[in-house]
Design a protein around this motif. Sequence first.
Motif, mmCIF file in Angstrom:
data_model
loop_
_atom_site.group_PDB
_atom_site.id
_atom_site.type_symbol
_atom_site.label_atom_id
_atom_site.label_comp_id
_atom_site.label_asym_id
_atom_site.label_seq_id
_atom_site.Cartn_x
_atom_site.Cartn_y
_atom_site.Cartn_z
ATOM 1 N N UNK A 81 0.840 -1.209 0.000
ATOM 2 C CA UNK A 81 0.000 0.000 0.000
ATOM 3 C C UNK A 81 0.874 1.257 0.000
ATOM 4 N N UNK A 82 1.955 1.223 0.752
ATOM 5 C CA UNK A 82 2.864 2.370 0.794
ATOM 6 C C UNK A 82 3.522 2.558 -0.576
ATOM 7 N N UNK A 83 3.932 1.462 -1.192
ATOM 8 C CA UNK A 83 4.532 1.574 -2.531
ATOM 9 C C UNK A 83 3.514 2.116 -3.529
ATOM 10 N N UNK A 84 2.275 1.688 -3.424
ATOM 11 C CA UNK A 84 1.237 2.203 -4.330
ATOM 12 C C UNK A 84 1.076 3.710 -4.155
ATOM 13 N N UNK A 85 1.084 4.171 -2.906
ATOM 14 C CA UNK A 85 0.999 5.614 -2.643
ATOM 15 C C UNK A 85 2.187 6.334 -3.267
ATOM 16 N N UNK A 118 5.630 8.245 4.370
ATOM 17 C CA UNK A 118 5.887 8.238 2.926
ATOM 18 C C UNK A 118 5.625 9.606 2.312
ATOM 19 N N UNK A 119 4.609 10.291 2.804
ATOM 20 C CA UNK A 119 4.297 11.627 2.281
ATOM 21 C C UNK A 119 5.520 12.543 2.402
ATOM 22 N N UNK A 120 6.175 12.497 3.549
ATOM 23 C CA UNK A 120 7.344 13.361 3.743
ATOM 24 C C UNK A 120 8.530 12.909 2.895
ATOM 25 N N UNK A 121 8.683 11.622 2.722
ATOM 26 C CA UNK A 121 9.782 11.128 1.879
ATOM 27 C C UNK A 121 9.532 11.462 0.408
ATOM 28 N N UNK A 122 8.276 11.361 -0.031
ATOM 29 C CA UNK A 122 7.933 11.759 -1.404
ATOM 30 C C UNK A 122 8.171 13.251 -1.573
ATOM 31 N N UNK A 123 7.792 14.028 -0.577
ATOM 32 C CA UNK A 123 8.015 15.471 -0.612
ATOM 33 C C UNK A 123 9.507 15.771 -0.766
ATOM 34 N N UNK A 172 12.329 2.366 0.401
ATOM 35 C CA UNK A 172 13.380 1.951 1.337
ATOM 36 C C UNK A 172 13.642 3.027 2.387
ATOM 37 N N UNK A 173 13.585 4.280 1.968
ATOM 38 C CA UNK A 173 13.751 5.379 2.938
ATOM 39 C C UNK A 173 12.604 5.382 3.945
ATOM 40 N N UNK A 174 11.396 5.145 3.457
ATOM 41 C CA UNK A 174 10.232 5.084 4.347
ATOM 42 C C UNK A 174 10.417 3.953 5.356
ATOM 43 N N UNK A 175 10.867 2.808 4.885
ATOM 44 C CA UNK A 175 11.087 1.669 5.784
ATOM 45 C C UNK A 175 12.116 2.020 6.847
ATOM 46 N N UNK A 176 13.186 2.689 6.446
ATOM 47 C CA UNK A 176 14.214 3.087 7.407
ATOM 48 C C UNK A 176 13.689 4.043 8.459
ATOM 49 N N UNK A 189 -2.490 11.371 0.166
ATOM 50 C CA UNK A 189 -2.257 10.566 1.382
ATOM 51 C C UNK A 189 -3.585 10.250 2.070
ATOM 52 N N UNK A 190 -4.467 11.243 2.177
ATOM 53 C CA UNK A 190 -5.774 11.007 2.803
ATOM 54 C C UNK A 190 -6.564 9.936 2.051
ATOM 55 N N UNK A 191 -6.529 10.012 0.719
ATOM 56 C CA UNK A 191 -7.243 9.024 -0.093
ATOM 57 C C UNK A 191 -6.666 7.629 0.125
#
Length: 177
Positions: free
Chosen positions: A19-23, A69-74, A39-43, A96-98
């Motif tokens: 789900x995180x990868x899909x986002x 993930x939102x912050x890492x994508x940002x 990978x950054x999100x996982x860390x 992210x809300x969706x």
Amino acid sequence: MENNQVARFTALWTQTQSSVLAYIATTVTNFADAEDVLQKVAGVAVNKFDQFDLTGDSRAFTCWAIRIAKFEVLNYLRSKSTDRARPLIDSLDTIADAFETLAPQMDDRRHALAECMKQMQGRTKEVLVRRYGDGMKTSRIAESMKLSPGNVSVILNRAYKSLRNCIDSRLAMEAGQ
């Protein structure tokens, strides 16, 4: 982290990762970059797991991981600093809300799909595996299986219909319990 926390994190991350990868993939369109962000999100999630309320279920963890993930994508989009990045940056909260709302449904559908795929057999299963497991194009599948491209398309369309019916049935049955 203590052993019980490691086990809990591993179980939650395993359920949440897709789900995180899909986002991430909604805004980071290069798959290799999306995997790097994952990978950054996982860390970050591992390092901050002590901040997650351990009484939370997998859905709460999914929401928490999507916020990370939102912050890492940002960070990723800012590093790219393209004209395309600005509108994406502005819409990250909405996306992210969706995903937080849809993630549980996606997880349920993904589990149902896995069960329904186990029921597939023969040539239908082979065509699906070649198409989605191996990433082959219809024409290449046809060539390798000595079928016409039209025949492969018919097999795929019937498989999609069968999988959709199976998934819908499983979800309806689970909802009725």
